[in-house]
Write an enzyme that holds these catalytic residues in place. Structure first.
Site, PDB file in Angstrom:
ATOM      1  N   ASP A   5       0.837  -1.190   0.000  1.00 27.22           N
ATOM      2  CA  ASP A   5       0.000   0.000   0.000  1.00 27.22           C
ATOM      3  C   ASP A   5       0.877   1.248   0.000  1.00 27.22           C
ATOM      4  O   ASP A   5       1.684   1.447   0.915  1.00 27.22           O
ATOM      5  CB  ASP A   5      -0.876  -0.040   1.262  1.00 27.22           C
ATOM      6  CG  ASP A   5      -2.071   0.885   1.208  1.00 27.22           C
ATOM      7  OD1 ASP A   5      -2.212   1.617   0.226  1.00 27.22           O
ATOM      8  OD2 ASP A   5      -2.866   0.884   2.161  1.00 27.22           O
ATOM      9  N   ASP A   6       0.727   2.081  -1.031  1.00 29.18           N
ATOM     10  CA  ASP A   6       1.510   3.332  -1.131  1.00 29.18           C
ATOM     11  C   ASP A   6       3.014   3.069  -1.187  1.00 29.18           C
ATOM     12  O   ASP A   6       3.793   3.744  -0.507  1.00 29.18           O
ATOM     13  CB  ASP A   6       1.209   4.263   0.065  1.00 29.18           C
ATOM     14  CG  ASP A   6      -0.129   4.955  -0.034  1.00 29.18           C
ATOM     15  OD1 ASP A   6      -0.976   4.494  -0.821  1.00 29.18           O
ATOM     16  OD2 ASP A   6      -0.345   5.937   0.698  1.00 29.18           O
ATOM     17  N   CYS A  44      -5.778   4.132  -3.801  1.00 31.10           N
ATOM     18  CA  CYS A  44      -5.962   2.813  -3.200  1.00 31.10           C
ATOM     19  C   CYS A  44      -7.189   2.037  -3.680  1.00 31.10           C
ATOM     20  O   CYS A  44      -7.077   0.910  -4.159  1.00 31.10           O
ATOM     21  CB  CYS A  44      -6.043   2.941  -1.678  1.00 31.10           C
ATOM     22  SG  CYS A  44      -4.630   3.773  -0.917  1.00 31.10           S
ATOM     23  N   ARG A  48      -7.558  -1.679  -6.050  1.00 34.91           N
ATOM     24  CA  ARG A  48      -8.091  -2.934  -5.510  1.00 34.91           C
ATOM     25  C   ARG A  48      -9.272  -3.425  -6.348  1.00 34.91           C
ATOM     26  O   ARG A  48      -9.410  -4.618  -6.599  1.00 34.91           O
ATOM     27  CB  ARG A  48      -8.505  -2.731  -4.052  1.00 34.91           C
ATOM     28  CG  ARG A  48      -7.320  -2.718  -3.133  1.00 34.91           C
ATOM     29  CD  ARG A  48      -7.596  -2.047  -1.795  1.00 34.91           C
ATOM     30  NE  ARG A  48      -6.446  -2.230  -0.930  1.00 34.91           N
ATOM     31  CZ  ARG A  48      -5.294  -1.592  -1.064  1.00 34.91           C
ATOM     32  NH1 ARG A  48      -5.150  -0.699  -2.031  1.00 34.91           N
ATOM     33  NH2 ARG A  48      -4.279  -1.835  -0.253  1.00 34.91           N
ATOM     34  N   LYS A  93      -6.171  -5.174   4.382  1.00 40.88           N
ATOM     35  CA  LYS A  93      -6.964  -3.971   4.128  1.00 40.88           C
ATOM     36  C   LYS A  93      -7.931  -4.214   2.970  1.00 40.88           C
ATOM     37  O   LYS A  93      -7.515  -4.401   1.827  1.00 40.88           O
ATOM     38  CB  LYS A  93      -6.010  -2.815   3.800  1.00 40.88           C
ATOM     39  CG  LYS A  93      -6.682  -1.584   3.217  1.00 40.88           C
ATOM     40  CD  LYS A  93      -5.642  -0.553   2.807  1.00 40.88           C
ATOM     41  CE  LYS A  93      -6.247   0.491   1.874  1.00 40.88           C
ATOM     42  NZ  LYS A  93      -5.302   1.546   1.511  1.00 40.88           N
ATOM     43  N   HIS A  95     -10.858  -2.099   1.827  1.00 40.49           N
ATOM     44  CA  HIS A  95     -10.997  -0.806   1.134  1.00 40.49           C
ATOM     45  C   HIS A  95     -11.817  -0.884  -0.149  1.00 40.49           C
ATOM     46  O   HIS A  95     -11.546  -0.173  -1.122  1.00 40.49           O
ATOM     47  CB  HIS A  95      -9.625  -0.178   0.862  1.00 40.49           C
ATOM     48  CG  HIS A  95      -9.677   1.325   0.879  1.00 40.49           C
ATOM     49  ND1 HIS A  95      -8.561   2.119   0.744  1.00 40.49           N
ATOM     50  CD2 HIS A  95     -10.714   2.190   1.016  1.00 40.49           C
ATOM     51  CE1 HIS A  95      -8.903   3.396   0.784  1.00 40.49           C
ATOM     52  NE2 HIS A  95     -10.206   3.457   0.952  1.00 40.49           N
ATOM     53  N   SER A 129      -7.920   2.067   4.842  1.00 43.34           N
ATOM     54  CA  SER A 129      -6.561   2.429   5.230  1.00 43.34           C
ATOM     55  C   SER A 129      -6.466   2.638   6.729  1.00 43.34           C
ATOM     56  O   SER A 129      -7.458   2.971   7.398  1.00 43.34           O
ATOM     57  CB  SER A 129      -6.130   3.703   4.500  1.00 43.34           C
ATOM     58  OG  SER A 129      -6.204   3.534   3.108  1.00 43.34           O
ATOM     59  N   HIS A 218       1.746   2.339   3.746  1.00 48.50           N
ATOM     60  CA  HIS A 218       0.813   3.469   3.895  1.00 48.50           C
ATOM     61  C   HIS A 218       0.910   4.015   5.333  1.00 48.50           C
ATOM     62  O   HIS A 218       1.260   3.285   6.259  1.00 48.50           O
ATOM     63  CB  HIS A 218      -0.596   2.938   3.630  1.00 48.50           C
ATOM     64  CG  HIS A 218      -1.654   3.992   3.430  1.00 48.50           C
ATOM     65  ND1 HIS A 218      -2.086   4.808   4.449  1.00 48.50           N
ATOM     66  CD2 HIS A 218      -2.391   4.320   2.340  1.00 48.50           C
ATOM     67  CE1 HIS A 218      -3.034   5.608   3.986  1.00 48.50           C
ATOM     68  NE2 HIS A 218      -3.242   5.336   2.707  1.00 48.50           N
ATOM     69  N   ASP A 270      -0.298  -0.922  -4.874  1.00 50.33           N
ATOM     70  CA  ASP A 270      -1.529  -0.316  -5.392  1.00 50.33           C
ATOM     71  C   ASP A 270      -1.327   1.042  -6.044  1.00 50.33           C
ATOM     72  O   ASP A 270      -2.058   1.423  -6.955  1.00 50.33           O
ATOM     73  CB  ASP A 270      -2.582  -0.213  -4.293  1.00 50.33           C
ATOM     74  CG  ASP A 270      -2.175   0.715  -3.147  1.00 50.33           C
ATOM     75  OD1 ASP A 270      -0.985   1.085  -3.063  1.00 50.33           O
ATOM     76  OD2 ASP A 270      -3.053   1.056  -2.329  1.00 50.33           O
ATOM     77  N   ASN A 271      -0.359   1.801  -5.584  1.00 51.69           N
ATOM     78  CA  ASN A 271      -0.102   3.139  -6.142  1.00 51.69           C
ATOM     79  C   ASN A 271       1.187   3.674  -5.537  1.00 51.69           C
ATOM     80  O   ASN A 271       1.781   3.047  -4.648  1.00 51.69           O
ATOM     81  CB  ASN A 271      -1.257   4.104  -5.858  1.00 51.69           C
ATOM     82  CG  ASN A 271      -1.688   4.150  -4.413  1.00 51.69           C
ATOM     83  OD1 ASN A 271      -2.765   3.656  -4.065  1.00 51.69           O
ATOM     84  ND2 ASN A 271      -0.862   4.709  -3.537  1.00 51.69           N
ATOM     85  N   LYS A 295       1.886   9.567  -5.276  1.00 51.54           N
ATOM     86  CA  LYS A 295       0.531   9.043  -5.178  1.00 51.54           C
ATOM     87  C   LYS A 295      -0.502  10.078  -5.655  1.00 51.54           C
ATOM     88  O   LYS A 295      -0.421  11.251  -5.320  1.00 51.54           O
ATOM     89  CB  LYS A 295       0.231   8.658  -3.728  1.00 51.54           C
ATOM     90  CG  LYS A 295      -1.188   8.188  -3.477  1.00 51.54           C
ATOM     91  CD  LYS A 295      -1.400   7.858  -2.011  1.00 51.54           C
ATOM     92  CE  LYS A 295      -2.835   7.391  -1.763  1.00 51.54           C
ATOM     93  NZ  LYS A 295      -3.054   6.994  -0.356  1.00 51.54           N
TER      94      LYS A 295
END
Length: 342
Positions: A5-6, A44, A48, A93, A95, A129, A218, A270-271, A295
């Site tokens: 994540d991130d 995010c 997903r 997570k 989300h 998150s 993240h 994810d990003n 991001k």
């Protein structure tokens, strides 16, 4: 599939990082293929959605703030593999939203539209998150402990208001510990591997699919004592090293259960990261390498991701590929691998 994540394109040593030590992911790359042209959405939730549905996320008009972004009846990666005879679990997570979203008041009732209603047999994780309230754990479709307490805003000196050990004020379960979320996800993921491994050995056995969307790196950046001050890239770099170790523990469980050689492992993100030019200048660590932006940007640093695939006997070792990939490709690829029809 282990989904960070991130995480920046150049946060891994095998992608050119000089500050963070990522021995597990570097080894995974040597044992498989490292992709250099893999793309995500730049935030995010949409990433997903793309991964799980094989569909461009803008096609859904639903918002995870009030309901599941994934429409009822929509085929997902978990649901597809379930039809192919796989056990399926999501740990981490989610989300993708639940019915009622953040407006839920009654936590004693089942939580609709979550992972177990979208193709997964089991789920253990958090709603979104780790900086977005409410903060609580969900097992399958039930709240473990209701968020009856209140967390205060948390920030870190020397960073912007959306970096560091940052989380927003809001409802929190009394026993919810932010710094224990990543270790708990690791423990739960290993638990599924340990429980399901015996039944998955051999061609005639029951295979499993484990989707592990990690809540890190993240915010909040919360490296444990073991990793603090070890990276040279402050708390973000330390947390990235902890993520690497977490991947190591999960992949290590496959080896411990003697199913590593038959298991397809995918690692990606994810990003891009929340990492400003000022951070690069101050810490001499460029989380995005030669790319521009971060991001949320249309620039490549927002959506060009690391991806590593290891599959002994199928994916060549120690190779690099510039083949163009994105999250929407996973469902079709899995269908081709399993011989299932979409």
């Amino acid at each position: 599939i282990i989904f960070t994540d991130d995480q920046g394109y150049a946060d891994l040593a095998c992608y050119g990082n000089k500050k963070n030590k990522t021995p597990v992911l570097d080894r995974l790359a040597k044992e498989g293929t490292r992709f250099t042209s893999f793309y995500a959405q730049s935030v995010c939730g949409p990433s997903r959605s793309a991964l799980l549905t094989g569909r461009y996320p803008f096609r859904s008009q639903r918002s995870e703030r009030t309901e599941s972004r994934i429409e009822p009846g929509r085929l997902t990666l978990g649901g597809f593999l379930k039809k192919q005879g796989y056990r399926t679990a999501c740990v981490g997570k989610w989300h993708q939203g639940f019915e009622g979203g953040k407006s839920r008041k009654d936590y004693s009732r089942a939580i609709p539209q979550g992972p177990v209603a979208r193709g997964f047999d089991r789920f253990y994780g958090i709603p979104a998150s780790l900086d977005i309230p409410p903060y609580y754990w969900i097992r399958d479709d039930r709240c473990v402990t209701p968020p009856t307490a209140m967390a205060k805003d948390n920030f870190s000196p020397g960073w912007t208001r959306i970096q560091g050990a940052f989380w927003r004020a809001g409802p929190v379960a009394p026993d919810f510990k932010f710094e224990q979320v990543l270790p708990t996800v690791r423990q739960q993921a290993i638990g599924f591997i340990d429980r399901w491994a015996a039944d998955s050995r051999g061609d005639a056995k029951t295979p499993f699919f484990l989707y592990v969307p990690l809540p890190a790196p993240h915010t909040p950046w919360l490296p444990s004592e073991e990793f603090r001050g070890k990276s040279g890239a402050s708390m973000y770099g330390d947390f990235t090293m902890m993520v690497d170790a977490t991947v190591g523990a999960i992949v290590g469980a496959l080896k411990n259960q003697k199913i590593s050689q038959q298991t397809l492992v995918v690692f990606t993100s994810d990003n891009g990261p929340v990492w400003y030019p000022a951070d690069t200048e101050r810490l001499k660590h460029n989380s995005v390498g030669p790319l521009r932006g971060m991001k949320g940007d249309a620039w490549e640093a927002g959506h060009r991701m690391p991806m590593i695939v290891r599959w002994p006997g199928h994916v060549p070792k120690g190779t690099t590929s510039d083949h163009l990939w994105c999250h929407t490709d996973f469902l079709a690829t899995v269908a081709q691998i399993t011989g299932g029809r979409l």
